[in-house]
Design a protein around this motif. Sequence first.
Motif, PDB file in Angstrom:
ATOM      1  N   GLU A  21       0.879  -1.024  -0.075  1.00 43.57           N
ATOM      2  CA  GLU A  21       0.029   0.120  -0.082  1.00 43.57           C
ATOM      3  C   GLU A  21       0.769   1.141   0.054  1.00 43.57           C
ATOM      4  OE1 GLU A  21      -2.953   3.048   1.797  1.00 43.57           O
ATOM      5  OE2 GLU A  21      -0.770   2.383   2.231  1.00 43.57           O
ATOM      6  N   ALA A  22       1.861   1.304   0.801  1.00 38.17           N
ATOM      7  CA  ALA A  22       2.593   2.413   0.961  1.00 38.17           C
ATOM      8  C   ALA A  22       3.624   2.720  -0.153  1.00 38.17           C
ATOM      9  CB  ALA A  22       3.581   2.331   2.171  1.00 38.17           C
ATOM     10  N   GLN A  74      -2.565   0.739  -4.639  1.00 34.14           N
ATOM     11  CA  GLN A  74      -2.714   1.348  -3.476  1.00 34.14           C
ATOM     12  C   GLN A  74      -3.911   0.657  -2.663  1.00 34.14           C
ATOM     13  OE1 GLN A  74      -2.518   5.550  -2.256  1.00 34.14           O
ATOM     14  NE2 GLN A  74      -0.937   4.918  -1.097  1.00 34.14           N
ATOM     15  N   ARG A 122      -4.662  -2.032   0.346  1.00 35.20           N
ATOM     16  CA  ARG A 122      -5.200  -1.518   1.459  1.00 35.20           C
ATOM     17  C   ARG A 122      -6.412  -2.457   2.019  1.00 35.20           C
ATOM     18  NH1 ARG A 122      -7.376   3.808   0.620  1.00 35.20           N
ATOM     19  NH2 ARG A 122      -5.161   4.487   0.396  1.00 35.20           N
ATOM     20  N   GLN A 179      -7.018  -5.094   4.977  1.00 32.88           N
ATOM     21  CA  GLN A 179      -8.286  -5.347   5.753  1.00 32.88           C
ATOM     22  C   GLN A 179      -8.734  -6.659   5.958  1.00 32.88           C
ATOM     23  OE1 GLN A 179     -10.633  -1.156   5.231  1.00 32.88           O
ATOM     24  NE2 GLN A 179     -11.514  -2.923   4.270  1.00 32.88           N
ATOM     25  N   ASP A 194      -2.904  11.864  -0.927  1.00 35.47           N
ATOM     26  CA  ASP A 194      -2.103  11.249  -2.190  1.00 35.47           C
ATOM     27  C   ASP A 194      -1.148  10.099  -1.672  1.00 35.47           C
ATOM     28  OD1 ASP A 194       0.125  11.802  -0.671  1.00 35.47           O
ATOM     29  OD2 ASP A 194       0.755  13.537  -2.216  1.00 35.47           O
ATOM     30  N   LEU A 195      -0.556   9.364  -2.440  1.00 27.85           N
ATOM     31  CA  LEU A 195       0.020   8.110  -2.439  1.00 27.85           C
ATOM     32  C   LEU A 195       0.981   8.358  -1.074  1.00 27.85           C
ATOM     33  CD1 LEU A 195       1.276   7.049  -6.083  1.00 27.85           C
ATOM     34  CD2 LEU A 195      -0.642   6.405  -4.663  1.00 27.85           C
ATOM     35  N   THR A 242      -1.213   8.656   3.081  1.00 22.37           N
ATOM     36  CA  THR A 242      -2.443   7.682   3.573  1.00 22.37           C
ATOM     37  C   THR A 242      -1.920   7.395   5.139  1.00 22.37           C
ATOM     38  OG1 THR A 242      -1.388   5.662   2.840  1.00 22.37           O
ATOM     39  CG2 THR A 242      -2.646   6.583   1.260  1.00 22.37           C
ATOM     40  N   ASN A 286      -1.715   4.557   6.474  1.00 20.60           N
ATOM     41  CA  ASN A 286      -0.774   3.520   6.340  1.00 20.60           C
ATOM     42  C   ASN A 286       0.501   3.993   6.092  1.00 20.60           C
ATOM     43  OD1 ASN A 286      -0.031   0.444   6.383  1.00 20.60           O
ATOM     44  ND2 ASN A 286       0.257   0.989   4.178  1.00 20.60           N
ATOM     45  N   THR A 287       0.814   4.802   4.989  1.00 21.92           N
ATOM     46  CA  THR A 287       1.901   5.259   4.592  1.00 21.92           C
ATOM     47  C   THR A 287       2.613   5.905   5.854  1.00 21.92           C
ATOM     48  OG1 THR A 287       1.110   5.435   2.412  1.00 21.92           O
ATOM     49  CG2 THR A 287       3.130   6.520   3.040  1.00 21.92           C
ATOM     50  N   ASP A 320       2.083   5.699   8.796  1.00 19.30           N
ATOM     51  CA  ASP A 320       2.367   4.631   9.723  1.00 19.30           C
ATOM     52  C   ASP A 320       3.718   3.859   9.673  1.00 19.30           C
ATOM     53  OD1 ASP A 320       1.578   2.933  12.440  1.00 19.30           O
ATOM     54  OD2 ASP A 320       1.429   1.291  10.799  1.00 19.30           O
ATOM     55  N   GLN A 354      -9.841   1.293   5.369  1.00 18.77           N
ATOM     56  CA  GLN A 354     -10.257   1.937   4.437  1.00 18.77           C
ATOM     57  C   GLN A 354     -11.280   2.855   4.772  1.00 18.77           C
ATOM     58  OE1 GLN A 354      -9.571   2.628   1.521  1.00 18.77           O
ATOM     59  NE2 GLN A 354     -11.436   3.197   0.411  1.00 18.77           N
ATOM     60  N   GLN A 412      -9.628   5.822   6.427  1.00 23.53           N
ATOM     61  CA  GLN A 412      -8.807   6.765   5.543  1.00 23.53           C
ATOM     62  C   GLN A 412      -9.930   7.567   4.906  1.00 23.53           C
ATOM     63  OE1 GLN A 412      -5.512   6.676   4.584  1.00 23.53           O
ATOM     64  NE2 GLN A 412      -6.389   8.353   4.105  1.00 23.53           N
TER      65      GLN A 412
END
Lengths: 409, 145
Positions: free
Chosen positions: A285-286, A294, A298, A302, B90-91, B94, B96-97, B99, B123, B126
């Motif tokens: 994802e990152a 992405q 994600r 989940q 944006d990419l 997020t 998660n990014t 994190d 999700q 987010q």
Amino acid sequence: MADESAAPVVEIPTGLAAQAKQAGWPEDLVRELLQRGAQPADLVRYMRMGVTADQVRQFIAGQAGGEAVGPPAPQLDLSWMKVPTEWGTRARPTKKGLTMDAINIGKYGEVPDTWEYQTEMPRGAVPTLDVEGMSYSVYEKQELWSDNAAALYEEAIQRRWRPATDIPWQAIRPLPDDLERAICQVCTHLSEKAQVEADVLSGWEPELSYGYHEVKLCLASVIFEGARHTEVFRKRALCNGGGLGLQSTGWGFRSVTDARNFTEMVAIQMVLQDSFTLVQHQYGEAFAPSAAEQLIFRLAMQDKARHVAYGIAHLKYVLLHRAERRQEIERYLEKGEALLVADDRDTATREAFAILLGGGKDRIQEGLTKYEEMRRRQVQQYLERLSWATIDRRERLHPALRAYTQAPE
Amino acid sequence: MPTFPSVEWFKVVGELVNKDDAFRRLGTVDARVGVKVGAQLFEVTFEAFECTGAREIGEGDLRDVDFWLEQTPEEWREMIENIREHGSADLHHTLNTIDLSKPEGFARSYDGYRRDTFYRFNQSLQHFFDVSSKIETRFTIGARS
């Protein structure tokens, strides 16, 4: 000439006649039923149940319609209407609708420590004698139970997604060849791994006895999600000018497919392997090249987190109720860790991740550093989850993984 | 114009997602999420298909949330402004990014099991922050001037 085909006139037993009069069934109707082969005792039972003459006539008419083509009409029984199940149950919908937890009320919510039946009888129903056995092998609650199973099943159903239409596939842009090859290799690996998980769990479903339907439903959703991941990663590999890559070495798969015990399979697949896969999804994802990848990672993340939630809650339940199984579970984890480490011989997946995380083949060294960070996070999360399940593996962890618990130089 | 961080800001965003069919379609969310912005702490609660509340909390209350999101006020501002600018994160912004960009993580918890709700409902969480792109936010901390 007498009509020899006419049915003989039958006599109505005295007791039946009295009962029929009381129930309002005319004698001609009773006589017709006896001519059709009905037993007096059965008829008395229907009368006492309150079945009306009109209902009987409708039933006969319905049967008559089928006589021309079908077998003889079966006799009414209706004894099933008197079985001693818990009746009058009124489960109420919650804010999340009528959930599995919401219907676990009264006797239907009593989950026995041992399931006594070898058939597919639903929990709370009345057993039918002489039903053939189903050859389940898991009958004890501690062997499979997890307190969150019903809730995870509902969550999986509510949070389902559709790869074909929920992913913005049009957002995927042409990538440099090295990056496209890298992401296709990663997708090949993840698609293959998801299919293995679905297959393994499918093999275990028929082993789990019916009394624990919450777990069977939860695992059914995991199997379906395995199929979904197989699908979505394969689609990504085949939608942007690339294709599939190299098959995985499969050492880690072997530790799961060889599991002879359900808890062994859960410990290795749904705690160890899935914890590591979950972190792969986090990094996917990152470092995704577009919004499409992405979202794929994600949403897969989940799903995978739910799989881990079942696995780790199951281990905790086992240890809470069968403390003597602690060493046994540690041995499963040791075996799983050893084969997971052996999977590091899969240079294709490691290098593909490194190119993806680094941003290109020319930055693969940077990517390998990030791959090591990913490994460190995998080990850290795995240990934290085990710790929640009362398992401290820091000292017994496979040496190749223990190295990641040390502070980086 | 709500100020970030404040109970009002989280409630305004909560009201927006509660009217948002797209948020409902993502499925049920059951999470008590802490938000730590400098010394200020908030709890945002999600139940079933909606955001059910927001309140200010103390440091001791962090033990009761499933996980909390922690970064500096400047980083929070950067994240929310990025969402406002692009309509969604944006990419590189997020949840998660962010994190993964922090050794100690963006989502933190005292409980290894409950922390995983950050991933299980990612999700939806987010989406919650992405919806903030629809409002103008005033920042009293992390100001650039």
